[in-house]
Design a protein around this motif. Sequence first.
Motif, PDB file in Angstrom:
ATOM      1  N   UNK A 173      80.791  24.414 -36.325  1.00  0.00           N
ATOM      2  CA  UNK A 173      79.672  24.109 -35.450  1.00  0.00           C
ATOM      3  C   UNK A 173      78.484  23.751 -36.327  1.00  0.00           C
ATOM      4  N   UNK A 174      77.469  23.171 -35.702  1.00  0.00           N
ATOM      5  CA  UNK A 174      76.238  22.898 -36.438  1.00  0.00           C
ATOM      6  C   UNK A 174      75.041  23.121 -35.532  1.00  0.00           C
ATOM      7  N   UNK A 175      73.917  23.400 -36.187  1.00  0.00           N
ATOM      8  CA  UNK A 175      72.715  23.705 -35.418  1.00  0.00           C
ATOM      9  C   UNK A 175      71.480  23.262 -36.181  1.00  0.00           C
ATOM     10  N   UNK A 176      70.544  22.670 -35.454  1.00  0.00           N
ATOM     11  CA  UNK A 176      69.243  22.333 -36.007  1.00  0.00           C
ATOM     12  C   UNK A 176      68.196  23.160 -35.272  1.00  0.00           C
ATOM     13  N   UNK A 177      67.047  23.371 -35.874  1.00  0.00           N
ATOM     14  CA  UNK A 177      66.018  24.218 -35.256  1.00  0.00           C
ATOM     15  C   UNK A 177      65.652  23.740 -33.864  1.00  0.00           C
ATOM     16  N   UNK A 178      65.629  24.667 -32.935  1.00  0.00           N
ATOM     17  CA  UNK A 178      65.226  24.355 -31.569  1.00  0.00           C
ATOM     18  C   UNK A 178      66.328  23.781 -30.706  1.00  0.00           C
ATOM     19  N   UNK A 179      67.512  23.623 -31.269  1.00  0.00           N
ATOM     20  CA  UNK A 179      68.627  23.061 -30.494  1.00  0.00           C
ATOM     21  C   UNK A 179      69.764  24.064 -30.394  1.00  0.00           C
ATOM     22  N   UNK A 180      70.618  23.823 -29.405  1.00  0.00           N
ATOM     23  CA  UNK A 180      71.799  24.658 -29.251  1.00  0.00           C
ATOM     24  C   UNK A 180      72.799  24.388 -30.384  1.00  0.00           C
ATOM     25  N   UNK A 181      73.578  25.414 -30.684  1.00  0.00           N
ATOM     26  CA  UNK A 181      74.645  25.230 -31.667  1.00  0.00           C
ATOM     27  C   UNK A 181      75.722  24.360 -31.029  1.00  0.00           C
ATOM     28  N   UNK A 182      76.101  23.290 -31.716  1.00  0.00           N
ATOM     29  CA  UNK A 182      77.039  22.355 -31.112  1.00  0.00           C
ATOM     30  C   UNK A 182      78.364  22.308 -31.869  1.00  0.00           C
ATOM     31  N   UNK A 183      79.410  22.084 -31.103  1.00  0.00           N
ATOM     32  CA  UNK A 183      80.758  21.992 -31.646  1.00  0.00           C
ATOM     33  C   UNK A 183      80.903  20.744 -32.494  1.00  0.00           C
ATOM     34  N   UNK A 184      81.624  20.867 -33.614  1.00  0.00           N
ATOM     35  CA  UNK A 184      81.886  19.733 -34.489  1.00  0.00           C
ATOM     36  C   UNK A 184      83.386  19.431 -34.542  1.00  0.00           C
ATOM     37  N   UNK A 185      84.176  20.443 -34.872  1.00  0.00           N
ATOM     38  CA  UNK A 185      85.617  20.235 -35.011  1.00  0.00           C
ATOM     39  C   UNK A 185      86.322  21.585 -34.995  1.00  0.00           C
ATOM     40  N   UNK A 186      87.617  21.571 -34.685  1.00  0.00           N
ATOM     41  CA  UNK A 186      88.405  22.796 -34.746  1.00  0.00           C
ATOM     42  C   UNK A 186      89.829  22.453 -35.156  1.00  0.00           C
ATOM     43  N   UNK A 187      90.523  23.464 -35.685  1.00  0.00           N
ATOM     44  CA  UNK A 187      91.913  23.293 -36.107  1.00  0.00           C
ATOM     45  C   UNK A 187      92.692  24.552 -35.774  1.00  0.00           C
ATOM     46  N   UNK A 197      75.913  27.079 -43.827  1.00  0.00           N
ATOM     47  CA  UNK A 197      75.552  26.362 -45.045  1.00  0.00           C
ATOM     48  C   UNK A 197      74.773  25.112 -44.632  1.00  0.00           C
ATOM     49  N   UNK A 198      73.677  24.858 -45.314  1.00  0.00           N
ATOM     50  CA  UNK A 198      72.782  23.780 -44.914  1.00  0.00           C
ATOM     51  C   UNK A 198      73.251  22.445 -45.471  1.00  0.00           C
ATOM     52  N   UNK A 199      73.276  21.451 -44.598  1.00  0.00           N
ATOM     53  CA  UNK A 199      73.560  20.073 -44.988  1.00  0.00           C
ATOM     54  C   UNK A 199      72.350  19.226 -44.624  1.00  0.00           C
ATOM     55  N   UNK A 200      71.817  18.532 -45.603  1.00  0.00           N
ATOM     56  CA  UNK A 200      70.672  17.665 -45.380  1.00  0.00           C
ATOM     57  C   UNK A 200      71.019  16.263 -45.853  1.00  0.00           C
ATOM     58  N   UNK A 201      70.865  15.295 -44.946  1.00  0.00           N
ATOM     59  CA  UNK A 201      71.184  13.904 -45.252  1.00  0.00           C
ATOM     60  C   UNK A 201      69.900  13.097 -45.189  1.00  0.00           C
ATOM     61  N   UNK A 202      69.519  12.531 -46.304  1.00  0.00           N
ATOM     62  CA  UNK A 202      68.284  11.749 -46.352  1.00  0.00           C
ATOM     63  C   UNK A 202      68.598  10.278 -46.086  1.00  0.00           C
ATOM     64  N   UNK A 203      67.621   9.593 -45.505  1.00  0.00           N
ATOM     65  CA  UNK A 203      67.817   8.169 -45.168  1.00  0.00           C
ATOM     66  C   UNK A 203      67.421   7.268 -46.328  1.00  0.00           C
ATOM     67  N   UNK A 205      75.213  10.653 -41.914  1.00  0.00           N
ATOM     68  CA  UNK A 205      74.004  10.063 -41.333  1.00  0.00           C
ATOM     69  C   UNK A 205      72.896  11.111 -41.308  1.00  0.00           C
ATOM     70  N   UNK A 206      71.648  10.669 -41.269  1.00  0.00           N
ATOM     71  CA  UNK A 206      70.552  11.651 -41.180  1.00  0.00           C
ATOM     72  C   UNK A 206      70.703  12.602 -39.989  1.00  0.00           C
ATOM     73  N   UNK A 207      71.262  12.109 -38.905  1.00  0.00           N
ATOM     74  CA  UNK A 207      71.434  12.975 -37.729  1.00  0.00           C
ATOM     75  C   UNK A 207      72.516  14.032 -37.913  1.00  0.00           C
ATOM     76  N   UNK A 208      73.246  13.984 -39.017  1.00  0.00           N
ATOM     77  CA  UNK A 208      74.201  15.041 -39.335  1.00  0.00           C
ATOM     78  C   UNK A 208      73.519  16.232 -40.006  1.00  0.00           C
ATOM     79  N   UNK A 209      72.248  16.080 -40.321  1.00  0.00           N
ATOM     80  CA  UNK A 209      71.508  17.167 -40.945  1.00  0.00           C
ATOM     81  C   UNK A 209      71.488  18.381 -40.026  1.00  0.00           C
ATOM     82  N   UNK A 210      71.937  19.518 -40.538  1.00  0.00           N
ATOM     83  CA  UNK A 210      72.014  20.742 -39.737  1.00  0.00           C
ATOM     84  C   UNK A 210      72.511  21.881 -40.622  1.00  0.00           C
ATOM     85  N   UNK A 211      72.444  23.060 -40.060  1.00  0.00           N
ATOM     86  CA  UNK A 211      73.105  24.212 -40.673  1.00  0.00           C
ATOM     87  C   UNK A 211      74.514  24.266 -40.073  1.00  0.00           C
TER      88      UNK A 211
END
Length: 124
Positions: A37-51, A118-124, A87-93
Motif C-alpha cells: 500500500x502507499x500513503x501521502x499526507x492527508x490521503x487515505x492509504x491506497x492499495x498498490x499490489x498483492x501476491x 519506506x519513503x519513495x520520492x520521485x522528482x520531476x 512518476x512524481x505521483x508515485x511519491x508516497x510512504x
Amino acid sequence: QVQLVESGGGLVQAGDSLRLTCAASGRTFSVYTVGWFRQTPGKEREFVARIHWSSGITNYADSVKGRFTISRDNAKNTVYLQMNSLKPEDTANYYCAASRAVVPGNSRSDYDYWGQGTQVTVSS
C-alpha cells in the motif's frame, strides 16, 4: 504475530526504477497474502499490489499496472515490489502488509499485519 520490515525506498527521478523489499518473520505460515500500500499526507492509504504466497497470483491497482511488479521468494520469506517508469505521483510512504485471508480485498482493513513503511520520492 508476523513482523514485516520494508526497505529500498529513496529519492529518484521520474522515469527511474526502484525495488522495495519486504522481509517477513514470525508466524509467516499464518498469512496467505502479502500486499503493498502507499500513503501521502492527508490521503487515505491506497492499495498498490498483492501476491498470494503459495500460488503467486498477483493483483494490481490500475494506476501501477504495467509499471510495477510484485514477486516473492518463499524460501526467504520476502516480497518485492519492482517499480519502473516512476512518476512524481508515485511519491508516497510505501507499506508492506500481510493478510490471513486467502483472497483479501484491497482495503486496509483486509490486512492484519503492517510494516513501518519506506519513503519513495520521485522528482520531476
